[in-house]
Write a protein that holds these residues in place. Structure first.
Motif, mmCIF file in Angstrom:
data_model
loop_
_atom_site.group_PDB
_atom_site.id
_atom_site.type_symbol
_atom_site.label_atom_id
_atom_site.label_comp_id
_atom_site.label_asym_id
_atom_site.label_seq_id
_atom_site.Cartn_x
_atom_site.Cartn_y
_atom_site.Cartn_z
ATOM 1 N N ASN A 1 26.615 -13.890 -7.705
ATOM 2 C CA ASN A 1 27.870 -13.851 -8.468
ATOM 3 C C ASN A 1 28.008 -15.036 -9.421
ATOM 4 N N ILE A 2 26.969 -15.268 -10.203
ATOM 5 C CA ILE A 2 26.951 -16.389 -11.151
ATOM 6 C C ILE A 2 27.598 -15.939 -12.458
ATOM 7 N N ASP A 3 28.610 -16.679 -12.909
ATOM 8 C CA ASP A 3 29.326 -16.331 -14.140
ATOM 9 C C ASP A 3 28.558 -16.739 -15.389
ATOM 10 N N HIS A 4 27.788 -17.817 -15.303
ATOM 11 C CA HIS A 4 27.069 -18.321 -16.473
ATOM 12 C C HIS A 4 25.810 -17.487 -16.749
ATOM 13 N N PRO A 5 25.366 -17.469 -18.013
ATOM 14 C CA PRO A 5 24.104 -16.785 -18.315
ATOM 15 C C PRO A 5 22.942 -17.560 -17.698
ATOM 16 N N GLU B 1 10.376 -20.020 -12.652
ATOM 17 C CA GLU B 1 10.336 -21.462 -12.410
ATOM 18 C C GLU B 1 9.569 -22.167 -13.535
ATOM 19 N N ILE B 2 8.434 -21.591 -13.932
ATOM 20 C CA ILE B 2 7.652 -22.155 -15.033
ATOM 21 C C ILE B 2 8.449 -22.068 -16.340
ATOM 22 N N SER B 3 9.172 -20.969 -16.530
ATOM 23 C CA SER B 3 9.968 -20.813 -17.747
ATOM 24 C C SER B 3 11.036 -21.892 -17.853
ATOM 25 N N ALA B 4 11.666 -22.223 -16.714
ATOM 26 C CA ALA B 4 12.705 -23.259 -16.709
ATOM 27 C C ALA B 4 12.148 -24.625 -17.081
ATOM 28 N N MET B 5 10.828 -24.801 -16.924
ATOM 29 C CA MET B 5 10.197 -26.087 -17.233
ATOM 30 C C MET B 5 9.555 -26.115 -18.617
ATOM 31 N N HIS C 1 16.222 -16.346 -21.693
ATOM 32 C CA HIS C 1 16.714 -16.770 -23.002
ATOM 33 C C HIS C 1 17.671 -17.955 -22.840
ATOM 34 N N ALA C 2 18.535 -17.885 -21.835
ATOM 35 C CA ALA C 2 19.468 -18.990 -21.575
ATOM 36 C C ALA C 2 18.705 -20.247 -21.172
ATOM 37 N N GLY D 1 28.503 -24.529 -25.982
ATOM 38 C CA GLY D 1 27.320 -24.722 -25.142
ATOM 39 C C GLY D 1 27.473 -24.157 -23.749
ATOM 40 N N LYS D 2 28.710 -24.177 -23.212
ATOM 41 C CA LYS D 2 28.938 -23.695 -21.844
ATOM 42 C C LYS D 2 28.702 -22.196 -21.732
ATOM 43 N N GLU D 3 28.890 -21.475 -22.833
ATOM 44 C CA GLU D 3 28.722 -20.017 -22.806
ATOM 45 C C GLU D 3 27.267 -19.592 -22.990
ATOM 46 N N ARG D 4 26.436 -20.512 -23.462
ATOM 47 C CA ARG D 4 25.074 -20.128 -23.836
ATOM 48 C C ARG D 4 23.976 -20.863 -23.059
ATOM 49 N N THR D 5 24.362 -21.903 -22.334
ATOM 50 C CA THR D 5 23.365 -22.688 -21.603
ATOM 51 C C THR D 5 23.702 -22.712 -20.112
#
Length: 426
Positions: free
Chosen positions: A357-361, A250-254, A365-366, A216-220
């Motif tokens: 410099n964010i390492d996570h996706p 922002e709407i997508s995140a919700m 899609h994420a 989950g950490k690699e995909r979320t």
């Protein structure tokens, strides 16, 4: 090959006992009797006579004819079968049919609604067959001369060079070989027994493929990264409040809406009174014309996404900003220069990842995977999650669901589930 009655008619013509015109009439009468004996009409529940005629292999080689009058139906059957007999009589198998031509035939037979899938398949084809030495050789080989070992060898080369996963290997093999040869069978260029895919041993190339194991950490998106993204969005709002891609993200995140669905969203799709957003279209890009156009959603299904208080606040803010700047477009994410397109929305998230410099996706899609996984951890059923995100349940579970529970959550669950109940004293 001539039949017995054709030979008999020819003898009668040669002996002068009947004319050519009479022979042709007799031939057509005999042929009509044969056809109607083979295709006998039936009466349907709707009161119409009907018959199913299979004139070629595959689902596209079947026709159903319905008529109210039986004689009219028989005339139509006779006419249709004769026309197709003439087509097959003029059909010639090419002396040389290279794989590249067989692939093009399969592409043409798909009748794509848009160019997206076609262009993606053509790009993949070039990657496989233009860049690999074994691919270039196979592409110019007659499909009837391609052996199972040739296909296995090409797949091994592709898996090794492109580091394909097991799933990707199976998808590409199915697209480039199984589908192409099935089409060649339907087109009657080869017989089913001449299809080399029947003899393929998939484990010969799958053993080299990379096994996909996702955590989950690699995909979320973790909570702290989500907060960082929201801070970045707020900063961009303050910097240029009429710039729409941050609002879309922002709407997508919700909601979990896709980039194309966000770009194709109209104000008429937003019903605040009823409390939902109607997701019924998606913006797509045509690589041939280099332009954007509107089409159905990815799976063609219309869905309704509930409007929460957070979503309502963002939508009202967008509406107020557009009113301030005199923007009157029909699209939710309209600007003075036109509506934000799906590429701009997607690139916004990519640029934030690079900028901070964010390492996570953190892609759209994420965000969809994160929303789905959070709902799953909160006990929302698979059918509801799939409905909200526009997936099938199988796809939703396989590709979008990950365990986001903490170690403490697992400890608590284990303590509850693993505790032993003491029997009361009797």
């Amino acid at each position: 090959m001539t039949t017995d009655y054709e030979e008999m008619l020819q003898l009668l013509i040669n002996s002068g006992k009947i004319t050519l015109e009479t022979a042709q009439e007799l031939f057509m009468l005999i042929r009509r009797k044969e056809i109607l004996k083979k295709y006998q009409p039936k009466m349907g529940k709707d009161g119409l006579w009907y018959v199913n005629i299979r004139f070629a292999r595959g689902p596209s080689g079947r026709k159903t004819i319905r008529k109210k009058d039986l004689d009219e139906l028989q005339d139509e059957i006779f006419k249709f079968v004769l026309e197709n007999d003439n087509k097959h009589a003029s059909f010639k198998i090419p002396e040389f049919l290279p794989y590249s031509k067989a692939f093009t035939n399969w592409i043409t037979a798909q009748h794509y609604k848009n160019h997206n899938t076609e262009q993606r398949n053509l790009r993949e084809y070039k990657r496989f067959f233009d860049r690999l030495k074994s691919g270039r050789k196979l592409a110019n080989t007659d499909i009837r001369d391609i052996k199972p070992s040739d296909i296995e060898g090409l797949m091994v080369d592709a898996v090794s060079q492109y580091h394909l996963t097991s799933r990707k290997s199976k998808e590409d093999y199915h697209m480039f070989f199984e589908c192409v040869y099935e089409q060649a069978v339907v087109d009657q260029y080869i017989q089913q027994t001449d299809n080399p895919c029947v003899f393929i041993r998939k484990n010969r190339f799958l053993q080299y493929a990379r096994k996909e194991t996702f955590d989950g950490k690699e995909r979320t998106i973790p909570d702290n990264v989500s907060e960082m993204i929201q801070d970045a969005i707020d900063h961009d709002h303050d910097k240029k409040e009429d710039y729409m891609p941050p609002y879309a993200c922002e709407i997508s995140a919700m909601t979990g809406l896709r980039c194309g669905e966000l770009a194709g969203l109209l104000w008429s799709d937003v019903d605040e009174d009823a409390g939902y957003i109607r997701v019924c279209r998606s913006q797509k890009y045509d690589e041939k014309t280099k332009s954007y156009y509107l089409d159905d959603t990815k799976n063609g299904v219309i869905r309704c996404v509930p409007i929460t208080d957070q979503i309502r606040n963002v939508l009202r803010r967008i509406k107020a900003i557009q009113k301030t700047y005199g923007i009157t477009g029909d699209y939710v994410f309209s600007t003075s220069k036109g509506a934000a397109n799906n590429r701009q929305i997607s690139d916004y998230m990519f640029n934030k990842k690079k900028q901070y410099n964010i390492d996570h996706p953190i892609s759209i899609h994420a965000q969809r995977r994160t929303i789905n996984s959070r709902m799953e951890n909160n006990g929302v059923s698979a059918s509801v999650r799939a409905s909200l995100l526009g997936h099938t349940e199988r796809t939703n579970i396989s590709n979008y669901t990950y365990d986001l529970s903490s170690l403490e959550d697992k400890r608590e669950a284990l303590a509850i589930s693993g505790s032993r109940v003491k029997k009361p004293d009797t």
